[in-house]
Every structure is written in structure tokens, then in C-alpha cells.
Write a protein that holds these residues in place. Sequence first.
Motif, short mmCIF file in Angstrom:
data_model
loop_
_atom_site.label_atom_id
_atom_site.label_comp_id
_atom_site.label_asym_id
_atom_site.label_seq_id
_atom_site.Cartn_x
_atom_site.Cartn_y
_atom_site.Cartn_z
N ILE A 1 0.80 -0.85 0.05
CA ILE A 1 0.12 0.00 -0.02
C ILE A 1 0.89 1.29 -0.02
CG2 ILE A 1 -1.67 1.42 1.39
CD1 ILE A 1 -2.90 -1.30 2.46
N SER A 2 1.77 1.26 0.73
CA SER A 2 3.15 2.36 0.83
C SER A 2 3.51 2.76 -0.57
CB SER A 2 4.17 2.03 1.81
OG SER A 2 3.53 1.94 3.10
N SER A 3 3.67 1.68 -1.45
CA SER A 3 4.04 2.11 -2.87
C SER A 3 3.30 3.05 -3.57
CB SER A 3 4.30 0.98 -3.69
OG SER A 3 5.14 0.02 -3.11
N LEU A 4 2.02 3.48 -3.13
CA LEU A 4 0.97 4.26 -3.79
C LEU A 4 1.30 5.80 -3.46
CD1 LEU A 4 -2.45 2.60 -2.91
CD2 LEU A 4 -1.27 2.84 -4.92
N SER A 5 2.33 5.76 -2.40
CA SER A 5 2.70 7.16 -2.05
C SER A 5 4.12 7.70 -3.36
CB SER A 5 3.57 7.32 -0.85
OG SER A 5 4.27 6.37 -0.53
N ILE A 6 4.32 6.96 -4.08
CA ILE A 6 5.58 6.97 -4.93
C ILE A 6 5.01 7.63 -6.18
CG2 ILE A 6 7.41 6.13 -6.29
CD1 ILE A 6 7.48 3.81 -4.24
N GLY A 7 5.88 8.50 -6.91
CA GLY A 7 5.26 9.24 -8.12
C GLY A 7 4.45 10.51 -8.01
N HIS A 8 3.99 10.90 -9.19
CA HIS A 8 3.38 12.35 -9.24
C HIS A 8 1.87 12.19 -8.48
CE1 HIS A 8 1.80 10.20 -12.79
NE2 HIS A 8 0.89 11.28 -12.68
N LEU A 9 1.51 11.08 -8.59
CA LEU A 9 0.06 10.65 -7.71
C LEU A 9 0.17 10.25 -6.69
CD1 LEU A 9 -1.89 9.02 -10.77
CD2 LEU A 9 -2.19 11.51 -10.11
N GLY A 10 1.28 10.25 -5.96
CA GLY A 10 1.62 9.82 -4.60
C GLY A 10 1.06 10.60 -3.48
N TRP A 11 0.83 11.60 -3.81
CA TRP A 11 0.20 12.71 -2.98
C TRP A 11 -1.07 12.18 -2.12
CZ3 TRP A 11 -4.60 14.61 -3.37
CH2 TRP A 11 -5.29 14.68 -4.86
N THR A 12 -1.89 11.30 -3.04
CA THR A 12 -3.15 10.99 -2.56
C THR A 12 -2.88 10.02 -1.10
OG1 THR A 12 -3.05 8.98 -4.19
CG2 THR A 12 -4.41 11.12 -4.61
N GLN A 13 -1.79 9.16 -1.29
CA GLN A 13 -1.49 8.19 -0.33
C GLN A 13 -0.93 9.00 0.84
OE1 GLN A 13 -2.84 4.90 0.17
NE2 GLN A 13 -1.96 5.03 2.13
N ILE A 14 0.11 9.87 0.47
CA ILE A 14 0.72 10.51 1.35
C ILE A 14 -0.46 11.59 2.51
CG2 ILE A 14 2.09 12.74 2.10
CD1 ILE A 14 3.48 11.87 -0.53
N THR A 15 -1.58 12.09 1.67
CA THR A 15 -2.48 12.66 2.46
C THR A 15 -3.34 11.76 3.30
OG1 THR A 15 -2.68 14.19 0.48
CG2 THR A 15 -4.59 14.08 1.92
N THR A 16 -3.72 10.52 2.78
CA THR A 16 -4.36 9.53 3.64
C THR A 16 -3.49 8.97 4.66
OG1 THR A 16 -5.23 8.44 1.56
CG2 THR A 16 -5.17 7.02 3.40
N PHE A 17 -2.18 8.93 4.57
CA PHE A 17 -1.65 8.57 5.86
C PHE A 17 -1.53 9.80 6.95
CE2 PHE A 17 1.48 5.73 3.19
CZ PHE A 17 1.10 4.43 3.83
N LEU A 18 -1.58 10.96 6.46
CA LEU A 18 -1.54 12.10 7.35
C LEU A 18 -2.86 12.15 8.03
CD1 LEU A 18 0.61 14.77 5.48
CD2 LEU A 18 1.20 13.12 7.16
#
Length: 222
Positions: free
Chosen positions: A41-58
Motif C-alpha cells: 500500500i505504501s508504494s502508492l505514495s511514490i510518483g506524481h500521484l503519490g500525494w493521494t496516499q501521503i494525504t491518506t497517511f496524514l
Amino acid sequence: MFHVQTRKLLISGIMAGPVFTLSWLIAGATRAGYNPLRHPISSLSIGHLGWTQITTFLVVGILLFGFAIALMRITKSQGVSVWGPRIIALCAIGLIGAGFFTTDPLSGYPSGLHTLRENRSLSGVLHDLFSAFLFIGYPFAAYKFARIFIKKKETGWAIYTIVSGLAFICFFIITSIGFAQVAGFVEYGGLFQRITITILWCWMTLVAIHFLRVYDNIVPRE
């Protein structure tokens, strides 16, 4: 006001799991080259769309931290151990930290990449370190809450909590084997991780609902 705030924090605990799950379901199904069965799941934070997973974590980390505060208030008022809620707060800090530090490529995502142990980035190491707060913390939280439920003679909740904690540990071990690139497991590392995380979030959500009902019985809504 204190009552309203506590209820809202308990509701944040109900929301955390569904928000996290919905996020990886959507992102995992729509990200090019990403295989939910194989990739973390953490790999979803990689790349230009990674902000979605980063936001989810936060966001989910903040929701979970608020839930932990509500649990501290309730358990303290009932004269039982507050260590369970404190450990959940550490789990929340782990999620927030995981959001600040992006993981390294793993199991061929993105673009067939895989970072060897000796080539780990500082960000990837810190991501795993904070993630450990969640994956190691939850079994300890489950143990503490099982003791709380036993003390309160809530046998069903105690049994469910123990089973949930043990199942989490088993699937986490299998997940770790998969992400270690062991043949026969690597292709399903992502699936095993999702089962592991779902076990955790189901428990969190149901326990949040339970404590919201308990709290409303202690302090009826106006």
C-alpha cells in the motif's frame, strides 16, 4: 463542550479505517503498473500521484490520534489502564510519520524497480521505522485492550480482540515473507498486507463504535 469533543474524537476512530481502505482501493485499482496483489500500500505514495496516499497517511493518522485521546479520557474515567490508548496514539504517530517519508520501490513498482537493502534511501528507512509503530504497536494495543475487556467482564470483546491480534501477527509475518521476495509469497505480498491491515481497521472501527455507545450511556446526549 468536553462531551461533544469526546464524541467527535470517537467518531474520528470510526472514520479512520473506512477512509484508509477506500483510499487504497481506489488508488490501487487505477494506478498504472500497480498490482494490489503484489505491491505494498505504501508504494502508492511514490510518483506524481503519490500525494493521494501521503494525504491518506496524514489524515488517517490525525483521526486515529484523536480517537486515542478519546479512549484515554474514557479508560481513565473508568479506572482502567490507559496504556492501550497510548499505544494507539503511537500507531497514529507511525501513520503520520509514514506520510512524511516516502517508501522505496519494492516488488517491481514503479516500472519494475526494486531497492536492495544496501541501497535504501533515508526516506525509505524512516518510512519503515514509523510504519513499525503501527505494525508492532497494534498487537500490544490488542493485548492491553483484551485485559481491559476481561476486567470489565466483556468476554466477547476480549476474545475478539485476542483473535484479531493473533491473526494480525500471523498475516504480518506472511506479508513480510512476501515483501522479502521469497518465491511463492512475493506475488501475493500486497494481498497479505491488505488482509493484515483490514484485520486492524475492522477492530479499530468496531471498538470505536463500542466505546461510542459506552460513552453515550455514561454521558447521555442532550
